[in-house]
Design a protein around this motif. Structure first.
Motif, PDB file in Angstrom:
ATOM      1  N   ALA A 131       0.730  -1.261  -0.078  1.00 48.77           N
ATOM      2  CA  ALA A 131       0.247  -0.142  -0.105  1.00 48.77           C
ATOM      3  C   ALA A 131       0.874   1.277  -0.152  1.00 48.77           C
ATOM      4  N   ALA A 146       1.684   4.382  -3.089  1.00 49.91           N
ATOM      5  CA  ALA A 146       1.499   5.912  -2.760  1.00 49.91           C
ATOM      6  C   ALA A 146       2.726   6.285  -2.939  1.00 49.91           C
ATOM      7  N   LEU A 163      -1.175   6.431   6.216  1.00 48.17           N
ATOM      8  CA  LEU A 163      -1.726   5.273   5.882  1.00 48.17           C
ATOM      9  C   LEU A 163      -2.376   5.062   7.265  1.00 48.17           C
ATOM     10  N   VAL A 220      -3.527   7.339   2.483  1.00 51.15           N
ATOM     11  CA  VAL A 220      -3.988   6.072   1.809  1.00 51.15           C
ATOM     12  C   VAL A 220      -4.879   5.262   2.937  1.00 51.15           C
ATOM     13  N   GLU A 255      -6.668  -0.171   0.976  1.00 55.35           N
ATOM     14  CA  GLU A 255      -5.484  -0.706   0.088  1.00 55.35           C
ATOM     15  C   GLU A 255      -4.679  -1.931   0.903  1.00 55.35           C
TER      16      GLU A 255
END
Length: 278
Positions: free
Chosen positions: A113, A117, A217, A237, A241
Motif C-alpha cells: 500500500a 503511494a 496510512l 492512503v 489498500e
C-alpha cells in the motif's frame, strides 16, 4: 473448499468480497469464503474442527495472537513479527488429518500500500498504536528502509513487544508516549493503527502540528473516512489498500494461484460504494 474470515466484531469485513471475487476470477468453482464471528473463547473449537475441506482462515482482532498456540507451525516471519493474520490448512495425507501453518500477510499489505503511494523507501516513519497491527506496521517500515521508526503508544511501559520485534529483525524502535504524538507527525510516513473510535484522539494532535502533513496510512477502512483522515492535510492512503494486498497474499497462500488483484480491487470498491449508498 472452504475458507473464512474470523474476528469479533466481524460484520464490517470486506474480506468476503475480495476472496469471492478472486475465486470467481480464478475459476475455483465450489470454493466458498464465509464470515464467522469468533472471539478468543470460540477460536479453539473452530481451529480444532478444521479438516481437509478447509483451505484456511483469515484472522482479525482479537485473534492475531490467540491463534498461535493452536496451530502446528508458525512461520519464521510471523513469529518474528509477533502477529498472525492467516492460517493455511494443508492435508497431511489419507486419514492423517491436516497441518495448520500460521502466516502474516499484514506486513506485505502495508508495504504494498505504501509502495503504491510512492513510499518505496522510507527515511523516517511513525506508527501510532501498540497492538498486533502496529507490530506489522513497524516491520513494514523497517523493510522499507526506515532505520529507527517511532512508535507512539498510550503506555510506553507496555511497549516491550514492539522493541522485541524490532530487535529480532535487527532494527530499533523509538517508543514515545501519547503526549509526544504531535512531534511524531514530522515523519515522512505515518501509519495509524488505532481503531476508528480512537481516531479522533489522533486527529486532535493535528492542532499542535499544523499542515501540510506527510503521507498517512490509516489502516481503518470501515467506517471511512475516519476523523483522522478527514482532518489530515496531506496525502492519505486508506485501509482498503492494505486489506486488498494482504488479502491477495492470503489468496495465493490458500489456493496456490496468483491473485487476480484487479478483480479483487474492483469487487472491494464496489462493496464500499454499496455501503456508502445504503
Amino acid at each position: 473448499m472452504r475458507a473464512a474470515v474470523c474476528g469479533y466484531p466481524i460484520a464490517h469485513s470486506l474480506s468476503p468480497a475480495l476472496h469471492r471475487a478472486a475465486y470467481a476470477a480464478l475459476g475455483l468453482h465450489g470454493w466458498q469464503y464465509d464470515l464467522l464471528e469468533v472471539d478468543e473463547q470460540r477460536l479453539p473449537a473452530l481451529v480444532a474442527s478444521l479438516d481437509a475441506g478447509w483451505a484456511g482462515l483469515s484472522l482479525t482482532m482479537p485473534l492475531k495472537q490467540a491463534v498461535v498456540p493452536l496451530v502446528d507451525e508458525v512461520s519464521d516471519f510471523a513469529r518474528a513479527v509477533g502477529a498472525v493474520n492467516t492460517v493455511v490448512v494443508t492435508p497431511r495425507g489419507a486419514g492423517a488429518g491436516v497441518h495448520l501453518r500460521a502466516e502474516n500477510t499484514d506486513v506485505h499489505g502495508i508495504v504494498a500500500a505504501l509502495a503504491e503511494a510512492g513510499a518505496v523507501r522510507v527515511g523516517s516513519g511513525a506508527v501510532v498504536g501498540g497492538g498486533a497491527t502496529a507490530r506489522s506496521a513497524l516491520v513494514a517500515l523497517l523493510r522499507a528502509g526506515c532505520p529507527r521508526p517511532v512508535a507512539v503508544v498510550r503506555s510506553p511501559g507496555r511497549a516491550g513487544e514492539l522493541r522485541e520485534v524490532a530487535a529480532r529483525l535487527g532494527g530499533e524502535v523509538d517508543v514515545r508516549g501519547w503526549a509526544e504524538l504531535p512531534s511524531a507527525l514530522d515523519a515522512e510516513v505515518v501509519v495509524s493503527t488505532v481503531p476508528a473510535g480512537a481516531s479522533e484522539d489522533v486527529a486532535a494532535a493535528l492542532t499542535a502540528h499544523p499542515g501540510p502533513h506527510p503521507l498517512l496510512l490509516d489502516v481503518v477502512y470501515a467506517p471511512w473516512p475516519t476523523p483522522l483522515a478527514r482532518r489530515w492535510d496531506g496525502p492519505v492512503v486508506g485501509g482498503f489498500e492494505m486489506l486488498l494486498h494482504q488479502g491477495a497474499a492470503q489468496v495465493e497462500l490458500m489456493t496456490g494461484h496468483r491473485a487476480p488483484l484487479a478483480e479483487m480491487r474492483e469487487a472491494g470498491l464496489a462493496a464500499l460504494r454499496a455501503r456508502a449508498s445504503a
